[in-house]
Enzyme design. Structure first.
Site, PDB file in Angstrom:
ATOM      1  N   GLY A  79      43.580  39.815  45.214  1.00 18.52           N
ATOM      2  CA  GLY A  79      43.905  39.912  43.788  1.00 18.52           C
ATOM      3  C   GLY A  79      43.276  41.175  43.243  1.00 18.52           C
ATOM      4  O   GLY A  79      42.077  41.395  43.433  1.00 18.52           O
ATOM      5  N   ASP A 269      49.225  45.014  40.636  1.00 19.75           N
ATOM      6  CA  ASP A 269      48.183  45.652  41.445  1.00 19.75           C
ATOM      7  C   ASP A 269      47.999  47.105  41.058  1.00 19.75           C
ATOM      8  O   ASP A 269      46.939  47.679  41.301  1.00 19.75           O
ATOM      9  CB  ASP A 269      48.528  45.518  42.923  1.00 19.75           C
ATOM     10  CG  ASP A 269      48.405  44.080  43.358  1.00 19.75           C
ATOM     11  OD1 ASP A 269      49.350  43.306  43.138  1.00 19.75           O
ATOM     12  OD2 ASP A 269      47.328  43.710  43.870  1.00 19.75           O
TER      13      ASP A 269
HETATM   14  C1  LIG Z   1      45.740  39.577  38.996  1.00 22.44           C
HETATM   15  S1  LIG Z   1      46.243  40.687  40.179  1.00 22.44           S
HETATM   16  C2  LIG Z   1      46.889  39.642  41.392  1.00 22.44           C
HETATM   17  C3  LIG Z   1      47.859  40.353  42.269  1.00 22.44           C
HETATM   18  O1  LIG Z   1      47.259  40.621  43.539  1.00 22.44           O
HETATM   19  C4  LIG Z   1      48.023  39.937  44.509  1.00 22.44           C
HETATM   20  O2  LIG Z   1      48.058  40.589  45.729  1.00 22.44           O
HETATM   21  P1  LIG Z   1      47.120  40.065  46.935  1.00 22.44           P
HETATM   22  O3  LIG Z   1      47.091  38.572  46.864  1.00 22.44           O
HETATM   23  O4  LIG Z   1      47.795  40.609  48.175  1.00 22.44           O
HETATM   24  O5  LIG Z   1      45.780  40.710  46.680  1.00 22.44           O
HETATM   25  C5  LIG Z   1      49.385  39.872  43.903  1.00 22.44           C
HETATM   26  O6  LIG Z   1      50.032  41.116  43.945  1.00 22.44           O
HETATM   27  C6  LIG Z   1      49.030  39.465  42.504  1.00 22.44           C
HETATM   28  O7  LIG Z   1      50.004  39.623  41.541  1.00 22.44           O
END
Ligand SMILES: CSC[C@H]1O[C@H](OP(=O)(O)O)[C@H](O)[C@@H]1O
Length: 374
Positions: A79, A269
């Site tokens: 995240g 992101d």
């Molecule tokens: C609040 S930002 C969360 C954002 O990050 C996630 O990616 P990952 O789980 O691969 O770090 C995803 O894109 C979410 O929307």
């Protein structure tokens, strides 16, 4: 990476698998769990092991910046804001480890830690944003005493954590006004407390809308292959008592066509200067469907996710992860041996498909996001 909580000082407040951390940011978030925490002494980082949710709620204990970087790379913590906070805490560990170094040695150690952390994942700009802030602090206080430097770096990490929770609450309140009074809101991936310092971005908007009395329910895309929606968003919202149902990633279009979905809200992101949005793979497809069906598509993100130095989405690095993470589910291989899977972990939604972006600085049409720079 230390897989349990015991250390030389004996059992730690984190020694039980479900005891919540104790940071002031956690209290502000209102949750009983936290994606990343720094020990009061500033010598240990605790990450909630998100790969084992929802079945096991367990924290791993890390002692070095390199271990934190590995936790980010392996998606123990994930995240965009959460990995920025974890990186800031990793830099605090590096500052503590370099307490006996002179100014030159300290800066060299901090640059090395920053490079290791920055290289962990490429797409979320929050990671490099947090490392840059830590390196700027290191340059400003390199000639101070080691203990003083370490305490200041820990304080920076805690401030970044607290500021993120406050930003999530502010954008939540702002975005809540745009949510329907009732009905289903679709979200993709997990942009909740587990992806941030607490409270969440997209889920922060949903939480604030429900707290304001709106009778909304949530449809959560499962979000293959890591299943952030099925495993993490469903877990968070069930804990909150929010009505949540999980969709396979192929279902949203049909439910939109039947008029069941009133709005879409997702996290981000990296947001480019022109308003293009990088987010979890599958977001672009959802945005295309929402546009086709005239459904508002909102993005919620803290200002630390906005990257005005990146002119548009074509310049956002898209992480490619392993084929195995697609091929194997719960330890069971779903594809013939020898067949590879593509795994872009993010995609880019063009600004034209975004109705509005909510940040703690205000709401903006995607093409106007730079206006919030102040
Ligand atoms: C609040 S930002 C969360 C954002 O990050 C996630 O990616 P990952 O789980 O691969 O770090 C995803 O894109 C979410 O929307």
């Amino acid at each position: 990476m230390n897989q349990d909580h015991r250390d030389a000082r004996g059992p730690h407040p984190m020694s039980s698998t479900v005891s919540p951390p104790w940071s002031p940011a956690l209290a502000l978030s209102g949750a009983s769990y936290s994606a990343a925490e720094l020990s009061p002494e500033g010598d240990q980082v605790f990450l909630l092991e998100q790969r084992e949710l929802p079945g096991v709620e367990r924290y791993v204990t890390l002692g070095t910046a390199a271990e934190v970087a590995e936790g980010i790379r392996a998606m123990v913590v994930r995240g965009a804001p959460a990995i920025g906070i974890a990186a800031a805490y990793g830099m605090a560990l590096a500052a503590r480890a370099a307490q006996t170094e002179d100014a030159e040695g300290y800066l060299a150690a901090m640059r090395q830690a920053g490079a290791i952390l920055d290289a962990a994942r490429p797409t979320a700009v929050n990671l490099s944003w947090a490392v840059r802030r830590a390196l700027a602090l290191a340059a400003s206080h390199a000639h101070q005493g080691g203990a003083e430097r370490a305490e200041a770096m820990a304080a920076l990490g805690r401030a970044i954590h607290r500021d993120d929770v406050e930003a999530c609450r502010a954008m939540g309140r702002l975005g809540a006004a745009h949510m329907p009074d009732e009905g289903a809101v679709l979200t993709h991936c997990n942009a909740g407390a587990l992806a941030t310092g607490g409270y969440g971005t997209a889920l922060g908007v949903i939480r604030a809308a429900i707290e304001a009395g709106k009778r909304i329910r949530v449809l959560a895309d499962e979000t293959r292959p890591y299943l952030q929606g099925a495993r993490l968003t469903a877990w968070e919202l069930q804990k909150d008592g929010v009505n949540v149902e999980v969709l396979a990633d192929s279902m949203a279009g049909w439910l939109m066509q039947r008029g069941e979905i009133k709005a879409v809200v997702v996290g981000a992101d990296r947001i480019a200067r022109n308003g293009d949005v990088a987010n979890k793979i599958g977001t672009y497809a959802v945005a295309c469907l929402a546009k086709h069906h005239g459904i508002p598509f909102y993005v919620a993100a803290p200002w630390s996710t906005v990257d005005l130095a990146t002119p548009d989405g074509s310049a956002i690095p898209i992480e490619e992860r392993s084929s195995e993470e697609v091929a194997v589910i719960g330890g069971k291989r779903m594809m013939p041996e020898g067949v590879r899977a593509r795994h872009p972990a993010f995609d880019v939604t063009p600004a034209a498909l975004v109705t509005a972006i909510f940040t703690e600085r205000g709401a903006a049409a995607p093409g106007e996001i730079a206006r919030l720079a102040g």
